[in-house]
Scaffold this motif. Structure first.
Motif, PDB file in Angstrom:
ATOM      1  N   MET A 144      41.421   1.278 103.141  1.00  0.00           N
ATOM      2  CA  MET A 144      41.746   0.046 103.574  1.00  0.00           C
ATOM      3  C   MET A 144      42.608  -0.715 103.326  1.00  0.00           C
ATOM      4  N   HIS A 145      44.214  -1.153 103.855  1.00  0.00           N
ATOM      5  CA  HIS A 145      44.643  -2.438 104.248  1.00  0.00           C
ATOM      6  C   HIS A 145      44.360  -3.403 103.267  1.00  0.00           C
ATOM      7  N   TRP A 146      44.665  -4.081 102.124  1.00  0.00           N
ATOM      8  CA  TRP A 146      44.134  -5.617 101.538  1.00  0.00           C
ATOM      9  C   TRP A 146      45.320  -5.874 100.277  1.00  0.00           C
ATOM     10  N   ARG A 147      44.978  -7.370 101.045  1.00  0.00           N
ATOM     11  CA  ARG A 147      46.430  -8.640 100.414  1.00  0.00           C
ATOM     12  C   ARG A 147      45.535  -9.699  99.572  1.00  0.00           C
ATOM     13  N   GLY A 148      44.605  -9.053  99.024  1.00  0.00           N
ATOM     14  CA  GLY A 148      43.693 -10.329  98.199  1.00  0.00           C
ATOM     15  C   GLY A 148      42.179 -10.986  98.838  1.00  0.00           C
ATOM     16  N   ALA A 196      44.797 -10.549 106.444  1.00  0.00           N
ATOM     17  CA  ALA A 196      46.233 -10.652 105.638  1.00  0.00           C
ATOM     18  C   ALA A 196      46.592  -9.947 106.839  1.00  0.00           C
ATOM     19  N   LYS A 197      46.091 -10.292 108.601  1.00  0.00           N
ATOM     20  CA  LYS A 197      46.758  -9.718 109.381  1.00  0.00           C
ATOM     21  C   LYS A 197      46.259 -11.432 110.573  1.00  0.00           C
ATOM     22  N   GLN A 198      47.603 -11.565 110.741  1.00  0.00           N
ATOM     23  CA  GLN A 198      47.084 -12.892 112.297  1.00  0.00           C
ATOM     24  C   GLN A 198      47.329 -12.039 113.547  1.00  0.00           C
ATOM     25  N   GLY A 199      46.791 -12.622 114.790  1.00  0.00           N
ATOM     26  CA  GLY A 199      46.811 -12.153 116.186  1.00  0.00           C
ATOM     27  C   GLY A 199      47.270 -10.778 116.114  1.00  0.00           C
TER      28      GLY A 199
END
Ligand SMILES: Nc1nc2ncc(COP(=O)(O)O)nc2c(=O)[nH]1
Length: 285
Positions: A144-148, A196-199
């Motif tokens: 999965m795409h993950w930034r922390g 790490a993504k909003q709305g």
């Protein structure tokens, strides 16, 4: 060989191998099933898993640590106490199981107990030993795409072009994994909706589905009941379980685009719309 449920080709409705897989979510956290003891939680979790399968799940994703934004980390021993008995019981009942964990030891023990997929929201970044486990076991691996971690999740939601940046970061991560010995056919990618993504960024990711499909790897779409669905197909501020219709709509749109799988809390509405879609396609003359 990599488990069939990961590599199985898409088939028409009357074949055994599912087209778009329905992955039922089983969060084994005491607060999710009972505030009683762990034993109650395991029994309740197993019962819920059976229900997920009865309602159309092709596999069950067993997790013992919430990855909600801001969630506290759970000690590995606690995670394993929660997850492993459930994995073992479900495997003994012939249910296909994925284990939702960032911890290599939990993943290894779950796969040893019969889990066929490791679903690691960090794509192997949280625990440096995870790549070895995935490589050596040959299990399916959801990257999965993950930034922390959840504690700094939203601070990392800075993009100039979300779709292209997320796509690039996923592609790079998969390339690293392959260099480290993970086989491509083990990998399923996931754009990490809500991480790490909003709305609006989540909707951009969905609208950019083809960009992820063009990487050439199976894609898992995991939008179920997430915050970005609030107010779309349900009343704003309604409880998360009111988002199952919106979730089913996303399942259908993802299936139409050839998604490998959809990860949902309630398989019933998703299974219903996929059955409608199958009937529609099967009638093509
Ligand atoms: N592959 C994958 N796994 C996940 N596990 C947990 C959550 C958090 O959502 P939940 O708490 O509703 O399960 N989201 C994902 C996701 O988007 N993709």
């Amino acid at each position: 060989p990599v488990p069939e449920i990961v590599t199985g080709r898409r088939r028409e409705r009357d074949e055994r191998t599912p087209g778009t897989r329905v992955m039922g979510i089983l969060n084994v956290t005491p607060d999710s099933f009972s505030d009683g003891g762990l034993h109650l939680a395991v029994d309740a979790a197993v019962a819920h898993a059976r229900e997920l399968v009865a309602n159309g799940a092709d596999l069950v994703d067993v997790g013992g640590e919430s990855t909600r934004p801001g969630a506290e980390r759970v000690p590995v021993a606690v995670e394993q106490e929660r997850v492993l008995p459930v994995v073992r019981q479900l495997v003994s009942e012939g249910i296909a199981v994925s284990v939702d964990t960032m911890n290599a030891e939990t993943a290894e023990r779950a796969v040893e107990s019969g889990a066929v997929i490791v679903n690691d929201v960090s794509g192997g970044l949280a625990d440096p030993d995870m790549v070895r486990v995935v490589r050596d076991t040959g299990a399916g691996f959801v990257v999965m795409h993950w930034r922390g971690h959840s504690d700094r999740m939203y601070r990392n939601a800075e993009y100039t072009h979300a779709v292209e940046e997320v796509r690039r970061e996923v592609e790079l991560r998969v390339a690293e994994l392959i260099v480290l010995g993970v086989r491509q056919e083990q990998v399923v990618i996931d754009p990490g909706l809500g991480f790490a993504k909003q709305g609006a960024q989540n909707w951009e990711i969905l609208a950019g589905y083809e960009r992820f499909a063009s990487i050439g790897l199976p894609v898992l779409v995991a939008a179920s009941r997430k915050r970005f669905l609030d107010g779309v197909g349900s009343a704003a501020g309604a409880p998360p379980r009111d988002r199952d219709l919106a979730t089913a709509a996303i399942s259908l749109l993802a299936a139409e685009r050839g998604a490998w799988g959809v990860r949902v809390h309630d398989p019933a509405p998703t299974r219903a719309v996929l059955d409608v879609w199958d009937a529609w396609r099967a009638a093509r003359t």
